[in-house]
Design a protein around this motif. Structure first.
Motif, short mmCIF file in Angstrom:
data_model
loop_
_atom_site.label_atom_id
_atom_site.label_comp_id
_atom_site.label_asym_id
_atom_site.label_seq_id
_atom_site.Cartn_x
_atom_site.Cartn_y
_atom_site.Cartn_z
N ASN A 1 -54.63 84.12 21.22
CA ASN A 1 -53.51 84.62 20.41
C ASN A 1 -53.80 84.48 18.92
N PRO A 2 -54.92 85.08 18.43
CA PRO A 2 -55.30 84.85 17.04
C PRO A 2 -54.28 85.36 16.03
N GLU A 3 -53.58 86.46 16.34
CA GLU A 3 -52.59 86.98 15.39
C GLU A 3 -51.40 86.01 15.28
N ASN A 4 -51.00 85.44 16.42
CA ASN A 4 -49.93 84.44 16.40
C ASN A 4 -50.37 83.20 15.63
N PRO B 1 -59.62 78.00 16.74
CA PRO B 1 -60.80 77.81 17.58
C PRO B 1 -61.36 79.14 18.11
N LYS B 2 -62.66 79.16 18.28
CA LYS B 2 -63.36 80.33 18.83
C LYS B 2 -62.76 80.66 20.20
N GLY B 3 -62.53 81.95 20.43
CA GLY B 3 -62.03 82.38 21.72
C GLY B 3 -60.52 82.26 21.86
N SER B 4 -59.82 82.02 20.74
CA SER B 4 -58.35 81.98 20.77
C SER B 4 -57.82 83.24 21.43
#
Length: 344
Positions: free
Chosen positions: A266-269, A261-264
């Motif tokens: 923790n995107p790398e996780n 989702p947008k605004g995550s």
């Protein structure tokens, strides 16, 4: 003395590093009951990332959650027909999974699919069919048509569960009535509404919560339900007289996909989690638990023997398989109006 200070400093910094590692987090929102505790433990053990899971019971609920700001979710698992809607609404992060090594594990017909043609936003997590399950100890009649669901015989009346999801109920009724999915014709949608209103007095519950549906089927609270193939297999393991139907009108097919989702926060996780779940051994753990079909090549050596010949997972040859579609605004408005009218 200085050596002691250095040693203490080093142990403190190691302690801090361990603390940071332990604080790594991932917030997932998915269909209820989608993750076995074992797979979350395995991921945490391998990465040090703690996973928290929240749930929803329809794609519409997920869309509403993400539109309200997503509540800090890092991974969501929408059905395939909702992926283009989430992209269009600018609710997803682009992370180009098709460029990643694990994408090679995906079965060929689900790579860069129509709902995400560049493989830019989503990775298939699990797929399967949607049909009807019923108790053959209660009902002995024909099971080759949706007739039994929409015009239930006396022994099943008042013991039926329908999904609490506009899109899935309207799609099932459309397949039965031979109306195109996502119809924008008010007359056709009136046919669907008439059918569902005539059925409603015999429906005990409207729920898409897989766990409660299984328990209610097993206990005899309900004797027939709309259900997914793998979930029906899990229910049959609790009550052997349950049978999953392949109606002559066809079965609906779906693919649930992992997205960010947008605004995550923790995107790398999130990317690590998606890569982890796309490995054959881990995807097999998911399939062994959910019983639906895996979209990953090479899971067979890791699958439970009971999945090899389960009727719920092997679509009979000649069965019409209808993949749900992404509906236009006109169709969605009509379906929403229909649902509001039905639920009055």
């Amino acid at each position: 003395m200085s050596k002691l200070i250095v040693a203490v400093g080093a142990s403190l910094s190691l302690g801090l590093a361990a603390g940071v590692q332990a604080a790594e987090q991932l917030n997932v929102v998915s269909w209820s009951g989608y993750f076995t505790p074992q797979i979350l433990e395995k991921f945490e053990k391998e990465t040090g990332i703690k996973v928290t899971v929240d749930s929803y019971d329809s794609n519409e609920t997920l869309l509403a959650k993400l539109k309200q700001g997503g509540a800090g979710y890092d991974v969501a698992i929408p059905s395939h027909q909702f992926v283009p809607i989430l992209i269009q609404e600018n609710l997803l992060e682009r992370f180009d999974p098709a460029q990643q090594p694990y994408y090679a594990n995906i079965v060929d017909n689900l790579k860069t699919p129509t709902w995400d043609p560049q493989g830019a936003y989503s990775v298939p997590f699990i797929w399967g069919t949607t049909s009807v399950v019923l108790d053959t100890a209660i009902y002995k009649g024909p099971t080759d048509s949706y007739d039994v669901l929409f015009h239930p015989p006396a022994e099943l009346q008042g013991k039926i569960n329908m999904f609490d999801s506009v899109s899935e109920v309207v799609d099932a009724a459309s397949v039965y009535l031979d109306i195109p999915l996502c119809s924008e014709d008010p007359k056709q949608m009136q046919q669907v509404l008439t059918l569902l209103k005539a059925q409603k007095p015999f429906v005990k519950t409207y729920s898409s919560k897989a766990g409660s549906i299984r328990e209610n089927l097993a206990s005899g609270e309900v004797d027939m339900s709309m259900f997914w193939g793998g979930s029906s297999m899990r229910a049959r393991e609790m009550k052997p007289t349950l049978k999953y139907l392949y109606p002559k009108e066809g079965v609906l097919a779906w693919v649930d996909n992992m997205v960010i989702p947008k605004g995550s926060r923790n995107p790398e996780n999130a990317k690590k989690f998606i890569a982890f779940l796309s490995q054959p051994e881990n995807s097999a753990m998911t399939q062994n638990f959910l019983k639906h079909q895996s979209p990953i090549k090479g899971v067979e050596p890791f699958l439970d023997a009971s999945l090899k010949d389960a009727p719920e997972l092997h679509i009979p040859e000649g069965t019409r398989v209808v993949f749900s579609k992404t509906c236009g605004e006109g169709s969605i408005r009509l379906a929403d109006r229909l649902w509001t009218n039905l639920m009055r």
